[in-house]
Write a protein that holds these residues in place. Structure first.
Motif, PDB file in Angstrom:
ATOM      1  N   ILE A   1       0.832  -1.210   0.000  1.00  0.00           N
ATOM      2  CA  ILE A   1       0.000   0.000   0.000  1.00  0.00           C
ATOM      3  C   ILE A   1       0.865   1.258   0.000  1.00  0.00           C
ATOM      4  O   ILE A   1       1.846   1.357   0.729  1.00  0.00           O
ATOM      5  CB  ILE A   1      -0.952  -0.003   1.218  1.00  0.00           C
ATOM      6  N   PHE A   2       0.466   2.209  -0.856  1.00  0.00           N
ATOM      7  CA  PHE A   2       1.064   3.534  -0.815  1.00  0.00           C
ATOM      8  C   PHE A   2       0.070   4.462  -0.136  1.00  0.00           C
ATOM      9  O   PHE A   2      -1.040   4.637  -0.611  1.00  0.00           O
ATOM     10  CB  PHE A   2       1.349   4.073  -2.231  1.00  0.00           C
ATOM     11  N   SER A   3       0.471   5.019   0.997  1.00  0.00           N
ATOM     12  CA  SER A   3      -0.414   5.939   1.698  1.00  0.00           C
ATOM     13  C   SER A   3       0.408   7.072   2.279  1.00  0.00           C
ATOM     14  O   SER A   3       1.502   6.849   2.792  1.00  0.00           O
ATOM     15  CB  SER A   3      -1.145   5.174   2.809  1.00  0.00           C
ATOM     16  N   GLU A   4      -0.134   8.275   2.164  1.00  0.00           N
ATOM     17  CA  GLU A   4       0.536   9.437   2.773  1.00  0.00           C
ATOM     18  C   GLU A   4       0.123   9.594   4.217  1.00  0.00           C
ATOM     19  O   GLU A   4       0.499  10.572   4.860  1.00  0.00           O
ATOM     20  CB  GLU A   4       0.138  10.721   2.029  1.00  0.00           C
ATOM     21  N   HIS A   5      -0.710   8.678   4.704  1.00  0.00           N
ATOM     22  CA  HIS A   5      -1.294   8.865   6.035  1.00  0.00           C
ATOM     23  C   HIS A   5      -1.026   7.718   6.980  1.00  0.00           C
ATOM     24  O   HIS A   5      -1.750   7.556   7.953  1.00  0.00           O
ATOM     25  CB  HIS A   5      -2.805   9.063   5.914  1.00  0.00           C
ATOM     26  N   HIS A   6      -0.024   6.931   6.707  1.00  0.00           N
ATOM     27  CA  HIS A   6       0.207   5.777   7.576  1.00  0.00           C
ATOM     28  C   HIS A   6       1.648   5.824   8.046  1.00  0.00           C
ATOM     29  O   HIS A   6       2.554   5.811   7.228  1.00  0.00           O
ATOM     30  CB  HIS A   6      -0.080   4.500   6.782  1.00  0.00           C
TER      31      HIS A   6
ATOM     32  N   PHE B   1      11.763   1.543 -17.002  1.00  0.00           N
ATOM     33  CA  PHE B   1      11.499   0.756 -15.798  1.00  0.00           C
ATOM     34  C   PHE B   1      10.335  -0.204 -15.939  1.00  0.00           C
ATOM     35  O   PHE B   1      10.327  -1.279 -15.371  1.00  0.00           O
ATOM     36  CB  PHE B   1      11.212   1.704 -14.622  1.00  0.00           C
ATOM     37  N   THR B   2       9.313   0.215 -16.652  1.00  0.00           N
ATOM     38  CA  THR B   2       8.080  -0.580 -16.648  1.00  0.00           C
ATOM     39  C   THR B   2       7.220  -0.266 -17.867  1.00  0.00           C
ATOM     40  O   THR B   2       7.268   0.846 -18.385  1.00  0.00           O
ATOM     41  CB  THR B   2       7.261  -0.312 -15.368  1.00  0.00           C
ATOM     42  N   GLU B   3       6.463  -1.253 -18.271  1.00  0.00           N
ATOM     43  CA  GLU B   3       5.511  -1.053 -19.375  1.00  0.00           C
ATOM     44  C   GLU B   3       4.138  -0.713 -18.800  1.00  0.00           C
ATOM     45  O   GLU B   3       3.304  -0.150 -19.483  1.00  0.00           O
ATOM     46  CB  GLU B   3       5.356  -2.349 -20.182  1.00  0.00           C
ATOM     47  N   THR B   4       3.913  -1.116 -17.540  1.00  0.00           N
ATOM     48  CA  THR B   4       2.592  -0.920 -16.929  1.00  0.00           C
ATOM     49  C   THR B   4       2.740   0.004 -15.717  1.00  0.00           C
ATOM     50  O   THR B   4       3.809   0.050 -15.101  1.00  0.00           O
ATOM     51  CB  THR B   4       2.028  -2.268 -16.440  1.00  0.00           C
ATOM     52  N   PRO B   5       1.680   0.721 -15.338  1.00  0.00           N
ATOM     53  CA  PRO B   5       1.799   1.639 -14.201  1.00  0.00           C
ATOM     54  C   PRO B   5       2.151   0.890 -12.908  1.00  0.00           C
ATOM     55  O   PRO B   5       1.717  -0.241 -12.702  1.00  0.00           O
ATOM     56  CB  PRO B   5       0.406   2.265 -14.089  1.00  0.00           C
ATOM     57  N   PHE B   6       2.927   1.526 -12.044  1.00  0.00           N
ATOM     58  CA  PHE B   6       3.290   0.944 -10.752  1.00  0.00           C
ATOM     59  C   PHE B   6       2.151   1.070  -9.730  1.00  0.00           C
ATOM     60  O   PHE B   6       2.063   0.304  -8.786  1.00  0.00           O
ATOM     61  CB  PHE B   6       4.511   1.655 -10.166  1.00  0.00           C
ATOM     62  N   LEU B   7       1.327   2.124  -9.904  1.00  0.00           N
ATOM     63  CA  LEU B   7       0.289   2.377  -8.895  1.00  0.00           C
ATOM     64  C   LEU B   7      -1.097   2.162  -9.490  1.00  0.00           C
ATOM     65  O   LEU B   7      -1.336   2.483 -10.647  1.00  0.00           O
ATOM     66  CB  LEU B   7       0.360   3.827  -8.400  1.00  0.00           C
ATOM     67  N   SER B   8      -1.997   1.624  -8.678  1.00  0.00           N
ATOM     68  CA  SER B   8      -3.407   1.599  -9.074  1.00  0.00           C
ATOM     69  C   SER B   8      -4.211   2.129  -7.896  1.00  0.00           C
ATOM     70  O   SER B   8      -3.761   2.079  -6.749  1.00  0.00           O
ATOM     71  CB  SER B   8      -3.846   0.182  -9.445  1.00  0.00           C
ATOM     72  N   LYS B   9      -5.394   2.626  -8.190  1.00  0.00           N
ATOM     73  CA  LYS B   9      -6.204   3.246  -7.135  1.00  0.00           C
ATOM     74  C   LYS B   9      -6.612   2.223  -6.091  1.00  0.00           C
ATOM     75  O   LYS B   9      -7.077   1.132  -6.448  1.00  0.00           O
ATOM     76  CB  LYS B   9      -7.466   3.857  -7.734  1.00  0.00           C
TER      77      LYS B   9
ATOM     78  N   SER C   1      -5.210  15.821   7.584  1.00  0.00           N
ATOM     79  CA  SER C   1      -5.548  15.718   6.158  1.00  0.00           C
ATOM     80  C   SER C   1      -4.646  16.636   5.337  1.00  0.00           C
ATOM     81  O   SER C   1      -4.302  17.731   5.770  1.00  0.00           O
ATOM     82  CB  SER C   1      -7.015  16.126   5.990  1.00  0.00           C
ATOM     83  N   ARG C   2      -4.222  16.167   4.157  1.00  0.00           N
ATOM     84  CA  ARG C   2      -3.399  17.003   3.284  1.00  0.00           C
ATOM     85  C   ARG C   2      -4.249  17.451   2.103  1.00  0.00           C
ATOM     86  O   ARG C   2      -5.355  16.960   1.905  1.00  0.00           O
ATOM     87  CB  ARG C   2      -2.210  16.215   2.754  1.00  0.00           C
ATOM     88  N   ASP C   3      -3.708  18.358   1.258  1.00  0.00           N
ATOM     89  CA  ASP C   3      -4.461  18.801   0.087  1.00  0.00           C
ATOM     90  C   ASP C   3      -4.418  17.729  -1.008  1.00  0.00           C
ATOM     91  O   ASP C   3      -3.584  16.835  -0.962  1.00  0.00           O
ATOM     92  CB  ASP C   3      -3.865  20.093  -0.478  1.00  0.00           C
ATOM     93  N   GLY C   4      -5.282  17.879  -1.981  1.00  0.00           N
ATOM     94  CA  GLY C   4      -5.254  17.032  -3.181  1.00  0.00           C
ATOM     95  C   GLY C   4      -5.430  15.568  -2.865  1.00  0.00           C
ATOM     96  O   GLY C   4      -6.320  15.180  -2.094  1.00  0.00           O
ATOM     97  N   ASP C   5      -4.532  14.740  -3.414  1.00  0.00           N
ATOM     98  CA  ASP C   5      -4.598  13.291  -3.245  1.00  0.00           C
ATOM     99  C   ASP C   5      -4.527  12.853  -1.790  1.00  0.00           C
ATOM    100  O   ASP C   5      -4.967  11.763  -1.435  1.00  0.00           O
ATOM    101  CB  ASP C   5      -3.378  12.671  -3.946  1.00  0.00           C
TER     102      ASP C   5
ATOM    103  N   GLY D   1      -7.270   8.935  -1.994  1.00  0.00           N
ATOM    104  CA  GLY D   1      -6.021   9.027  -2.764  1.00  0.00           C
ATOM    105  C   GLY D   1      -5.075   7.862  -2.518  1.00  0.00           C
ATOM    106  O   GLY D   1      -3.965   7.858  -3.051  1.00  0.00           O
ATOM    107  N   GLY D   2      -5.467   6.874  -1.696  1.00  0.00           N
ATOM    108  CA  GLY D   2      -4.593   5.725  -1.439  1.00  0.00           C
ATOM    109  C   GLY D   2      -4.307   4.957  -2.729  1.00  0.00           C
ATOM    110  O   GLY D   2      -5.091   5.008  -3.685  1.00  0.00           O
ATOM    111  N   ARG D   3      -3.189   4.266  -2.763  1.00  0.00           N
ATOM    112  CA  ARG D   3      -2.800   3.527  -3.962  1.00  0.00           C
ATOM    113  C   ARG D   3      -2.253   2.153  -3.579  1.00  0.00           C
ATOM    114  O   ARG D   3      -1.710   1.971  -2.497  1.00  0.00           O
ATOM    115  CB  ARG D   3      -1.688   4.264  -4.726  1.00  0.00           C
TER     116      ARG D   3
END
Ligand SMILES: Cc1cc2nc3c(=O)[nH]c(=O)nc-3n(C[C@H](O)[C@H](O)[C@H](O)COP(=O)(O)OP(=O)(O)OC[C@H]3O[C@@H](n4cnc5c(N)ncnc54)[C@H](O)[C@@H]3O)c2cc1C
Length: 385
Positions: A52-57, A80-88, A110-114, A145-147
């Protein structure tokens, strides 16, 4: 039997995400070799994460290091990659009435945006995660905005990039001993000898073992075991891409996959560095929590594993030269956050290996060399005696 000595500028110990990301960045500055004990890289913590990619953990500095790594995940380096590293993959933090203060505190961060967090009712949690047991939650905090990170693709991307830069990965090579003379490290494995200008210690749970074998002071690293099980979910649902759910009491998180959920009791059992496995009692506790906090009957396990999350006393990673030898560089103590922070950590380790300042984007976040350095850990260990 005699054998040739292999020479390199940077000998990186450990082929997990930390080692390969640092080696990639170092390879722009000189020759880099990754040494890995196992016959494949990524067998330990890196291959066992929740991805998990999270700005809040995690601690604030971890959230900042994740932010400093985000643009890499969104726009990986060339080739580096043909496919995206992150998905929603949204994340819902939730709990019962006793968790209100913790949740209020979280909302205030809480932060702005994502990075935005918003309060949602327990009905909304139920609508987003149909298996939740609404009786055990008062409300939720939704982080849309978690990924989710494709960890395998990221790990392989670093290795591919390293090789393109002329770097090498040597598997089935365990650092057994090392000596430092005339500004050169001589490292012995079972069947090879290496000479290197720098050792970068990215050996995960074994980082203090490596320090000892290299004759430098340890940082007091504590590996903690975390259990994960996956269990089937009824096939009545059209869609299983629900947000991940994290209970703020720290007793359970779960994340859906097609026809299943993976769940962890967020355990932190202190262990020696090891190839960790899930023990029966921890799996039973997890299954019980899943039954109480969702409407899932755990009739069988699809899979189970455990992984190590390694921390020093303040839960902040240790990056940079050790005070007694600036040719021995720490890159350890990432705890439960080493995947989402890997690009920033690799860049920081490279800058500090070469005696440079921190990268500008990292400095702008208020992170200092001292806050990450090994000196604070050594001082703490001395004071604790
Ligand atoms: C259950 C769980 C969930 C997690 N979820 C997340 C998440 O959602 N997001 C996130 O960002 N992070 C998460 N993490 C944390 C993340 O997995 C770790 O922080 C990260 O993988 C650490 O990477 P590493 O390269 O330092 O360690 P490792 O992957 O363990 O690599 C260290 C390597 O060093 C090698 N080594 C050791 N000794 C020697 C030696 N003497 N010679 C040569 N090689 C040696 C080992 O064989 C190993 O391959 C999670 C971890 C766990 C266990």
């Amino acid at each position: 039997m005699t054998h040739d000595t292999i020479k390199t500028d940077f000998l990186v110990i450990g082929g997990g995400i930390a080692g390969v990301s640092a080696a990639y960045h170092l390879a722009a500055e000189g020759h880099a070799i990754v040494l890995e004990t196992e016959d494949v890289c990524g067998h330990h913590s890196t291959g066992r994460s929740a991805a998990i990619f999270s700005e809040h953990h995690g601690p604030e500095i971890i959230c900042d290091l994740a932010l400093a790594s985000k643009s890499f995940f969104e726009n990986p380096y060339d080739g580096f990659t043909e496919t995206p590293f992150l998905s929603k993959r949204g994340v819902i933090f939730t709990g019962d009435a006793s968790q209100q203060d913790a949740m209020d505190k979280m909302l205030a961060g809480s932060r702005d945006g994502d990075g935005a967090l918003r309060e949602i009712s327990s009905d909304e949690v139920k609508a987003l995660v149909p298996v939740i047991n609404q009786d055990v939650i008062a409300r939720g905090i939704y982080y849309e905005g978690g990924r989710e990170i494709d960890v395998h693709a990221v790990h392989q991307g670093w290795i591919r990039g390293l090789k393109k830069r002329g770097g090498e990965v040597h598997t089935s090579q365990e650092l057994l001993s090392a000596t430092f003379d005339n500004d050169v490290w001589t490292v012995k494995t079972r069947n090879k000898t290496y000479e290197a200008n720098y050792i970068i210690n990215a050996s995960g749970a074994w980082a203090d073992v490596i320090a000892e074998r290299c004759g430098v002071q340890k940082v007091g690293l504590v590996p903690k075991k975390r259990t994960v099980i996956t269990v089937p979910v009824s096939d009545d649902y059209d869609d299983y891409h629900w947000p991940m759910v994290i209970f703020t009491d720290g007793k359970l998180y779960f994340k859906s996959e097609k026809g299943a959920i993976m769940a962890s009791p967020m355990d932190e059992t202190v262990v020696e560095p090891m190839d960790a496995w899930a023990d029966n009692m921890d799996m039973a506790v997890t299954a019980d929590l899943v039954e109480k906090r969702t409407n899932i009957d755990v009739t069988k396990l699809i899979n189970h594993w455990a992984g190590l999350r390694s921390f020093v006393f303040d839960d902040i990673p240790v990056v940079g030269p050790t005070p007694d030898n600036d040719r021995f560089i720490w890159l350890a103590g990432q705890g439960g956050y080493g995947i989402k922070t890997c690009d920033a950590m690799g860049r920081i380790a490279t800058a500090l290996t070469l005696g440079r300042d921190l990268p500008d984007d990292v400095k702008k976040l208020g992170i200092t060399k001292e806050s990450l350095g090994a000196e604070r850990c050594i001082k703490h260990l001395k004071e604790a005696v």
